[in-house]
Each structure stands twice: as C-alpha cells, then as structure tokens.
Write an enzyme that holds these catalytic residues in place. Structure first.
Site, PDB file in Angstrom:
ATOM      1  N   GLY A  46       0.841  -1.188   0.000  1.00  0.00           N
ATOM      2  CA  GLY A  46       0.000   0.000   0.000  1.00  0.00           C
ATOM      3  C   GLY A  46       0.875   1.236   0.000  1.00  0.00           C
ATOM      4  O   GLY A  46       2.060   1.169   0.350  1.00  0.00           O
ATOM      5  N   GLN A  51       2.839   9.878   1.889  1.00  0.00           N
ATOM      6  CA  GLN A  51       4.198   9.325   1.927  1.00  0.00           C
ATOM      7  C   GLN A  51       5.083   9.852   0.795  1.00  0.00           C
ATOM      8  O   GLN A  51       6.292   9.783   0.877  1.00  0.00           O
ATOM      9  CB  GLN A  51       4.144   7.794   1.863  1.00  0.00           C
ATOM     10  N   CYS A  91       6.086  -0.386   7.551  1.00  0.00           N
ATOM     11  CA  CYS A  91       5.727   0.823   6.811  1.00  0.00           C
ATOM     12  C   CYS A  91       6.933   1.283   6.002  1.00  0.00           C
ATOM     13  O   CYS A  91       8.051   1.322   6.518  1.00  0.00           O
ATOM     14  CB  CYS A  91       5.301   1.917   7.788  1.00  0.00           C
ATOM     15  N   LEU A  92       6.681   1.634   4.756  1.00  0.00           N
ATOM     16  CA  LEU A  92       7.767   2.105   3.891  1.00  0.00           C
ATOM     17  C   LEU A  92       8.371   3.405   4.427  1.00  0.00           C
ATOM     18  O   LEU A  92       9.507   3.727   4.095  1.00  0.00           O
ATOM     19  CB  LEU A  92       7.242   2.315   2.462  1.00  0.00           C
ATOM     20  N   HIS A 133      -4.271   1.328   7.685  1.00  0.00           N
ATOM     21  CA  HIS A 133      -2.902   1.862   7.811  1.00  0.00           C
ATOM     22  C   HIS A 133      -2.719   3.063   6.864  1.00  0.00           C
ATOM     23  O   HIS A 133      -2.174   4.098   7.265  1.00  0.00           O
ATOM     24  CB  HIS A 133      -1.926   0.721   7.487  1.00  0.00           C
ATOM     25  N   GLU A 134      -3.193   2.925   5.630  1.00  0.00           N
ATOM     26  CA  GLU A 134      -3.039   4.022   4.647  1.00  0.00           C
ATOM     27  C   GLU A 134      -3.912   5.220   5.023  1.00  0.00           C
ATOM     28  O   GLU A 134      -3.495   6.373   4.859  1.00  0.00           O
ATOM     29  CB  GLU A 134      -3.411   3.552   3.233  1.00  0.00           C
ATOM     30  N   HIS A 137      -2.207   7.326   7.447  1.00  0.00           N
ATOM     31  CA  HIS A 137      -1.232   8.244   6.827  1.00  0.00           C
ATOM     32  C   HIS A 137      -1.913   9.537   6.398  1.00  0.00           C
ATOM     33  O   HIS A 137      -1.354  10.627   6.553  1.00  0.00           O
ATOM     34  CB  HIS A 137      -0.590   7.606   5.590  1.00  0.00           C
TER      35      HIS A 137
HETATM   36  O1  GNR Z   1       4.091  -2.707   2.554  1.00  0.00           O
HETATM   37  C1  GNR Z   1       3.436  -2.565   3.598  1.00  0.00           C
HETATM   38  N1  GNR Z   1       3.108  -3.670   4.320  1.00  0.00           N
HETATM   39  C2  GNR Z   1       2.212  -3.650   5.379  1.00  0.00           C
HETATM   40  C3  GNR Z   1       2.152  -4.772   6.187  1.00  0.00           C
HETATM   41  C4  GNR Z   1       1.273  -4.826   7.250  1.00  0.00           C
HETATM   42  C5  GNR Z   1       0.434  -3.757   7.479  1.00  0.00           C
HETATM   43  C6  GNR Z   1       0.482  -2.628   6.688  1.00  0.00           C
HETATM   44  C7  GNR Z   1       1.364  -2.587   5.631  1.00  0.00           C
HETATM   45  S1  GNR Z   1       1.409  -1.173   4.613  1.00  0.00           S
HETATM   46  C8  GNR Z   1       3.057  -1.223   4.061  1.00  0.00           C
HETATM   47  C9  GNR Z   1       3.311  -0.150   3.015  1.00  0.00           C
HETATM   48  C10 GNR Z   1       3.115   1.206   3.638  1.00  0.00           C
HETATM   49  O2  GNR Z   1       3.899   1.729   4.372  1.00  0.00           O
HETATM   50  N2  GNR Z   1       2.002   1.821   3.382  1.00  0.00           N
HETATM   51  O3  GNR Z   1       1.736   2.995   3.950  1.00  0.00           O
HETATM   52 NI    NI Z   2       2.851   3.067   5.795  1.00  0.00          NI
END
Ligand code: GNR
Ligand code: NI
Length: 173
Positions: A46, A51, A91-92, A133-134, A137
């Site tokens: 995601g 980001q 998270c990236l 999660h997104e 952000h």
């Molecule tokens: O790549 C991602 N893997 C992930 C694994 C578990 C819960 C959420 C994520 S999102 C993350 C990519 C990211 O940072 N998206 O904002």
């Molecule tokens: Ni993230």
C-alpha cells in the site's frame, strides 16, 4: 511513469492531514500511476499520497501475492468497522521496523475509484488492515504511534542515526 521519493519517519511532513481530492482527472491519474510504480518497486502492499509528499486524500494498495489486485481509493471514508485483527505491520516510511498493531478486522469503505465513480466495498484480512494503515497516513498518523513512547523514541533515534551514517562521508572511511 516515475518512481517517487518516500518520506521517512520522523519527517514532520508525514504529520500533515491531507485534504480531499477535488477532481479525478488525468493529472491525478498520472500521480496514481507513479504511486503504483513506487509501491511495487519498494516493494509494498500500500502507499498513501502523504508518503510521497502529496497531501491529498488518495491511496493505492495491492495485497495480492502476484501484483494483480491494484486498488485506488480516492477520498476514502470508513462507514463501518467490526471485529479485531492483530497484525505484524511495517511501513515504507519506517524502514526496517515491524510490530503488532490492533485494528478492526472488517471494514466497509466508501471511496471514488480512478474513474471518479463512487464505490462501497467490504474488506477484511490484510486488505482491511492495509487500508486502515493508509488512511492513518492521510491523517498524519503512523503505525509507530500505536507503540509505546519508549519504542517510538528508539525507532526515531535509530532511523535518524542510520540516515546520518549513510549520508556522511565519514561512513566510508
Ligand atoms: O508494505 C506494507 N506492508 C504492510 C504490512 C502490514 C500492514 C500494513 C502494511 S502497509 C506497508 C506499506 C506502507 O507503508 N504503506 O503505507
Ligand atoms: Ni505506511
């Protein structure tokens, strides 16, 4: 298409609250294509516009094992949340850290797709976790905000130190 630079914690720009997308047009679709390229290259499941330093309510995701499930959510709203899911998240924008986060296990989301059409979709499993999660952000929230202050400080110090090391000429001596 272009790969975009991903902001990393504790960059204060990650704390920006995104504003609604006004028009689903070709300019936005070019940004979406660049976000997919960036997410797949990372690789991640995601990516929120926040980001890549674009503070509009837009996210992309693909939780399929073979990159065959691209999803674009514009101006997403959670209509309903049910159940509990505890997932090891990463998270990236927080590279190298993974920890358990508790979220809703099932959500119903309303959003605009890349054609500007309104969609209502039920999600569970990894997709539900990823979209929450997104959407965090887009509010300027990170998964590390759910961890203890001590853990978050440790992560912050380590990331700041790592970044100093790679960018400093002393590191190669
Ligand atoms: O790549 C991602 N893997 C992930 C694994 C578990 C819960 C959420 C994520 S999102 C993350 C990519 C990211 O940072 N998206 O904002
Ligand atoms: Ni993230």
């Amino acid at each position: 298409m272009a790969k975009l630079r991903i902001l990393e914690f504790p960059d204060p720009r990650l704390r920006t609250r995104a504003v609604p997308v006004k028009a689903v047009d070709d300019r936005l679709r070019r940004l979406i294509d660049d976000m997919f390229e960036t997410m797949y290259a990372a690789p991640g499941i995601g990516l929120a516009a926040t980001q890549v330093d674009v503070h509009q309510r837009l996210l992309v995701a693909d939780v399929s094992p073979d990159k065959t499930g691209p999803l674009v959510l514009i101006n997403p709203e959670i209509l309903q949340k049910d159940g509990v899911a505890v997932t090891e998240e990463g998270c990236l924008s927080v590279p190298g850290y993974f920890d358990e986060v508790e979220r809703a296990g099932h959500i119903r989301v309303r959003y605009l797709d890349r054609d500007g059409q309104t969609v209502e979709q039920d999600m569970d499993g990894l997709l539900a976790v990823c979209v929450q999660h997104e959407m965090d952000h887009l509010e300027g929230r990170l998964f590390v905000d759910y961890l203890s202050e001590a853990k978050r400080q440790r992560i912050r110090k380590r990331l700041v130190k790592d970044r100093r090391t790679v960018s400093s000429p002393v590191a190669v001596l």
